[in-house]
Design an enzyme around this catalytic site. Structure first.
Site, PDB file in Angstrom:
ATOM      1  N   HIS A 265       0.841  -1.204   0.000  1.00 53.73           N
ATOM      2  CA  HIS A 265       0.000   0.000   0.000  1.00 53.73           C
ATOM      3  C   HIS A 265       0.873   1.251   0.000  1.00 53.73           C
ATOM      4  O   HIS A 265       0.745   2.119  -0.878  1.00 53.73           O
ATOM      5  CB  HIS A 265      -0.910  -0.017   1.238  1.00 53.73           C
ATOM      6  CG  HIS A 265      -1.765   1.207   1.375  1.00 53.73           C
ATOM      7  ND1 HIS A 265      -3.064   1.258   0.949  1.00 53.73           N
ATOM      8  CD2 HIS A 265      -1.492   2.439   1.866  1.00 53.73           C
ATOM      9  CE1 HIS A 265      -3.552   2.469   1.184  1.00 53.73           C
ATOM     10  NE2 HIS A 265      -2.619   3.207   1.745  1.00 53.73           N
ATOM     11  N   GLU A 266       1.777   1.332   0.967  1.00 59.66           N
ATOM     12  CA  GLU A 266       2.643   2.515   1.049  1.00 59.66           C
ATOM     13  C   GLU A 266       3.536   2.580  -0.192  1.00 59.66           C
ATOM     14  O   GLU A 266       3.858   3.671  -0.673  1.00 59.66           O
ATOM     15  CB  GLU A 266       3.482   2.500   2.330  1.00 59.66           C
ATOM     16  CG  GLU A 266       2.666   2.494   3.644  1.00 59.66           C
ATOM     17  CD  GLU A 266       1.631   3.604   3.759  1.00 59.66           C
ATOM     18  OE1 GLU A 266       1.854   4.695   3.196  1.00 59.66           O
ATOM     19  OE2 GLU A 266       0.586   3.388   4.409  1.00 59.66           O
ATOM     20  N   HIS A 269       1.815   4.539  -2.810  1.00 55.07           N
ATOM     21  CA  HIS A 269       1.983   5.988  -2.599  1.00 55.07           C
ATOM     22  C   HIS A 269       3.375   6.417  -3.064  1.00 55.07           C
ATOM     23  O   HIS A 269       3.549   7.457  -3.695  1.00 55.07           O
ATOM     24  CB  HIS A 269       1.875   6.323  -1.104  1.00 55.07           C
ATOM     25  CG  HIS A 269       0.479   6.295  -0.555  1.00 55.07           C
ATOM     26  ND1 HIS A 269      -0.522   7.083  -1.061  1.00 55.07           N
ATOM     27  CD2 HIS A 269      -0.068   5.606   0.489  1.00 55.07           C
ATOM     28  CE1 HIS A 269      -1.645   6.867  -0.356  1.00 55.07           C
ATOM     29  NE2 HIS A 269      -1.394   5.964   0.582  1.00 55.07           N
ATOM     30  N   GLU A 295      -4.641   7.800  -2.708  1.00 60.27           N
ATOM     31  CA  GLU A 295      -5.150   6.526  -2.190  1.00 60.27           C
ATOM     32  C   GLU A 295      -5.543   5.580  -3.323  1.00 60.27           C
ATOM     33  O   GLU A 295      -5.494   4.364  -3.180  1.00 60.27           O
ATOM     34  CB  GLU A 295      -6.341   6.750  -1.258  1.00 60.27           C
ATOM     35  CG  GLU A 295      -5.964   7.273   0.118  1.00 60.27           C
ATOM     36  CD  GLU A 295      -4.981   6.382   0.875  1.00 60.27           C
ATOM     37  OE1 GLU A 295      -5.053   5.145   0.738  1.00 60.27           O
ATOM     38  OE2 GLU A 295      -4.137   6.932   1.594  1.00 60.27           O
TER      39      GLU A 295
END
Ligand SMILES: [Zn+2]
Length: 501
Positions: A265-266, A269, A295
């Site tokens: 997830h990170e 980003h 997101e």
């Protein structure tokens, strides 16, 4: 030429401000990763001072002068220059409405409030955090009075994260989303197929998890020479330009997925930030189009790719090399376990399907709180009531209830909807990606995400904040945000997994 000279002058001013912002960001990163617990309060003072200096720079009469001098040249400007001026003006007008002493006091409060939240979460006691939260909410309400509002006070906060978003629009989007999720969830409840994920629990050595996380991170396209991965209570991403992008994760030795998917997830980003064009340096546009678009990228990598059958078929043999426990697990079992649906208490660990309900709960609570219809003292009961109503579960303590997220401690009211909107944007982009490249998911089976990342680089990442989220989604997909794509994606995926129609 006058215009070029003025633009260069502005860029150099913004470049100086950017240096200050990077120093502040580095302190925040340190506070969340490495700081000795006794150093918190003195570091908060450093932050207060530097934030005051940053505030002075962006509310300085010099900015007003730049705006005045440059506005007559608007028609001669490039797209980037025009957007740079627009953003500068918007930021300036908004920021200067807040008195400097208020802003500085607020920054100081937030760093202490964040530390209080951590303590409260450790001690499992909302009362430790409550007085800080009350003050943060009071500040937010006061700021809204300075900023101004039309119909709903919460709109002012939504607009900060997603330009032009209102409660009126979001109520509609979220009601469609909630109905869609519940439709799928109810079918799953009726399904006779029971999935097994027991093998995801056991003992998973933190060092091995770290090695695996780093391996996967590079595989999905995160550049480790322009970034790093550390540990923090609450995983996050921060960056200093596009060549120093820092991610954090959190290893739990009793289970397999949490750290890995937080990292992916990170990583999403991070890949976004690393691929924003160098041309946007010192323009104020070298950042994501909005928090929801950000997101959309992180959740795209985490769920749409990371939890796809293709990626699971790549991941399983890799995971087997690190962890013996998986030696007899088949691809179907692995894929199903990764997509196991269960209503639960913790947002960050929620499955892809029910995740949106966690956000809708926070959205409804924040609206009430910011409009003064409920007080901080009533939050906990309302939280517990809504969890029971929407998800059928009740927190046994504060840490797994009201204290689970850090967002309120630093005043990020209006941020939560970004996560759910990110899912919607992501699925809509995925739909376009597949239409343009019907076989692109084939490569994912070999762990090759290069083509997909390249597509996202070109369509989304490269442009930073040149386009508003509304413009960007239209450019990428040809239409405005439509929850239908995400709901269809959920139906397609989960009806198959759970053998229902
Ligand atoms: Zn995120």
């Amino acid at each position: 030429m006058e215009l070029k000279y003025k633009i260069d002058e502005l860029k150099s001013y913004l470049g100086q401000h950017e240096k200050l912002v990077q120093a502040i960001g580095l302190i925040y990163w340190d506070m969340r990763t490495n700081i000795p617990s006794k150093a918190g309060e003195s570091r908060a003072k450093v932050l207060e001072y530097l934030s005051g200096e940053s505030f002075k720079m962006i509310t300085s009469p010099k900015i007003e002068e730049f705006i005045k001098d440059l506005t007559p040249y608007k028609n001669e400007m490039s797209l980037i220059e025009k957007r740079m001026l627009e953003e500068l003006e918007r930021n300036y007008n908004e920021t200067k409405k807040i008195p400097e002493d208020k802003y500085v006091a607020y920054v100081g409060l937030c760093s202490n409030s964040e530390l209080a939240w951590e303590k409260a979460k450790d001690a499992n006691d909302f009362e430790i955090f409550k007085p800080y939260l009350e003050k943060v909410v009071e500040f937010q309400k006061e700021f809204i009075e300075y900023w101004g509002y039309k119909d709903d006070k919460y709109d002012t906060l939504l607009d900060k994260y997603e330009l032009g978003l209102t409660t009126e629009k979001l109520d509609k989007i979220f009601s469609e989303l909630r109905d869609g999720i519940l439709e799928v969830l109810n079918k799953i409840k009726e399904s006779k197929k029971k999935l097994n994920r027991d093998f995801l629990y056991g003992h998973f050595d933190a060092n091995k998890q770290k090695d695996l996380s780093l391996y996967i991170l590079e595989k999905i396209g995160f550049d480790m020479e322009a970034g790093r991965l550390d540990v923090s209570v609450h995983p996050f991403t921060t960056n200093f330009g596009n060549k120093d992008v820092r991610l954090t994760t959190n290893y739990h030795e009793d289970e397999f997925t949490s750290a890995l998917f937080s990292t992916i997830h990170e990583g999403g980003h991070g890949i976004y930030e690393q691929n924003i064009s160098d041309d946007l340096e010192c323009t104020g546009l070298q950042t994501g189009a909005s928090m929801a678009i950000h997101e959309s990228q992180s959740r795209f990598y985490e769920n749409i790719l990371g939890r796809s059958k293709g990626f699971c078929s790549y991941l399983l043999p890799v995971a087997k090399k690190y962890f013996e426990d998986f030696k007899d697990v088949t691809l179907d079992e692995f894929y199903e376990a990764m997509n196991y649906v269960e209503t639960s208490l913790i947002r960050t660990e929620a499955d892809e399907l029910t995740y949106g309900l966690h956000i809708i709960i926070r959205y409804e609570i924040e609206k009430e709180l910011i409009n003064g219809r409920i007080s901080v003292s009533e939050l906990k009961d309302l939280w517990n009531k809504k969890y029971k109503e929407y998800l059928g579960v009740e927190p046994k303590n504060d840490a797994e209830g009201i204290l689970q997220d850090m967002h309120w401690s630093d005043g990020s009211f209006g941020y939560f909807p970004s996560y759910a909107l990110g899912n919607l944007y992501g699925a809509q982009m995925f739909n376009t990606l597949l239409k343009e490249n019907p076989n692109i998911m084939e490569e994912v089976k070999n762990g090759n995400l290069t083509e997909i990342t390249k597509w996202l680089n070109e369509k989304v990442h490269f442009h930073g904040a040149i386009y508003t989220p509304e413009e960007l989604i239209k450019r990428v997909t040809g239409e405005e945000l439509n929850p239908k794509y995400f709901i269809d994606y959920l139906k397609n995926k989960y009806y198959k997994i759970y053998d229902v129609e």
